[in-house]
Design a protein around this motif. Structure first.
Motif, PDB file in Angstrom:
ATOM      1  N   SER A   5       0.800  -1.234   0.000  1.00 20.57           N
ATOM      2  CA  SER A   5       0.000   0.000   0.000  1.00 20.57           C
ATOM      3  C   SER A   5       0.830   1.281   0.000  1.00 20.57           C
ATOM      4  N   TYR A   6       2.042   1.230  -0.502  1.00 16.62           N
ATOM      5  CA  TYR A   6       2.849   2.441  -0.635  1.00 16.62           C
ATOM      6  C   TYR A   6       2.568   3.061  -1.994  1.00 16.62           C
ATOM      7  N   ASP A   7       2.338   4.368  -2.020  1.00 19.18           N
ATOM      8  CA  ASP A   7       2.079   5.031  -3.292  1.00 19.18           C
ATOM      9  C   ASP A   7       3.206   5.980  -3.698  1.00 19.18           C
ATOM     10  N   ARG A   8       4.322   5.879  -3.005  1.00 15.85           N
ATOM     11  CA  ARG A   8       5.511   6.672  -3.316  1.00 15.85           C
ATOM     12  C   ARG A   8       6.725   5.734  -3.330  1.00 15.85           C
ATOM     13  N   PRO A   9       7.765   6.104  -4.062  1.00 19.80           N
ATOM     14  CA  PRO A   9       8.978   5.282  -4.072  1.00 19.80           C
ATOM     15  C   PRO A   9       9.621   5.216  -2.684  1.00 19.80           C
ATOM     16  N   LEU A  10      10.282   4.111  -2.425  1.00 16.85           N
ATOM     17  CA  LEU A  10      10.952   3.893  -1.146  1.00 16.85           C
ATOM     18  C   LEU A  10      12.436   3.608  -1.374  1.00 16.85           C
ATOM     19  N   PRO A  11      13.307   4.360  -0.729  1.00 10.40           N
ATOM     20  CA  PRO A  11      14.725   4.026  -0.821  1.00 10.40           C
ATOM     21  C   PRO A  11      15.130   3.157   0.371  1.00 10.40           C
ATOM     22  N   LEU A  12      15.942   2.177   0.118  1.00 11.19           N
ATOM     23  CA  LEU A  12      16.547   1.372   1.180  1.00 11.19           C
ATOM     24  C   LEU A  12      18.051   1.530   1.025  1.00 11.19           C
ATOM     25  N   LEU A  13      18.689   2.084   2.031  1.00  7.70           N
ATOM     26  CA  LEU A  13      20.123   2.364   1.996  1.00  7.70           C
ATOM     27  C   LEU A  13      20.783   1.498   3.062  1.00  7.70           C
ATOM     28  N   GLN A  14      21.626   0.567   2.626  1.00  2.15           N
ATOM     29  CA  GLN A  14      22.159  -0.442   3.537  1.00  2.15           C
ATOM     30  C   GLN A  14      23.671  -0.487   3.507  1.00  2.15           C
ATOM     31  N   GLY A  15      24.270  -0.392   4.669  1.00  4.21           N
ATOM     32  CA  GLY A  15      25.699  -0.623   4.799  1.00  4.21           C
ATOM     33  C   GLY A  15      25.965  -2.118   4.847  1.00  4.21           C
TER      34      GLY A  15
END
Length: 72
Positions: A5-15
């Motif tokens: 149900s997300y209507d916007r892009p999602l960034p996942l930033l992982q070390g």
């Protein structure tokens, strides 16, 4: 964390060197987001830890925000 149900892009930033939030958990979350129809993007930072990933990912985070936030 909900994965649908997300209507916007999602960034996942992982070390990759993060021992607080291990990379396999974030990879699994990315897969669940994609299965749920979310537009998510995982970026890995090989030398980043939990405490340095924000600094190392800042240029990418800034670019993401410029791309999704309305201009004034």
């Amino acid at each position: 964390m909900p994965t649908t149900s997300y209507d916007r892009p999602l960034p996942l930033l992982q070390g990759v060197s993060d021992t607080v939030q291990p990379m396999p958990t974030t990879v699994l979350l990315q897969q669940e987001f994609q299965q749920g129809g979310a537009q998510s993007r995982l970026r890995l930072y090989p030398s980043a830890t939990h405490f340095t990933v924000l600094r190392e990912s800042a240029p990418d985070a800034d670019a993401f925000l410029v791309g999704v936030l309305p201009s004034r």
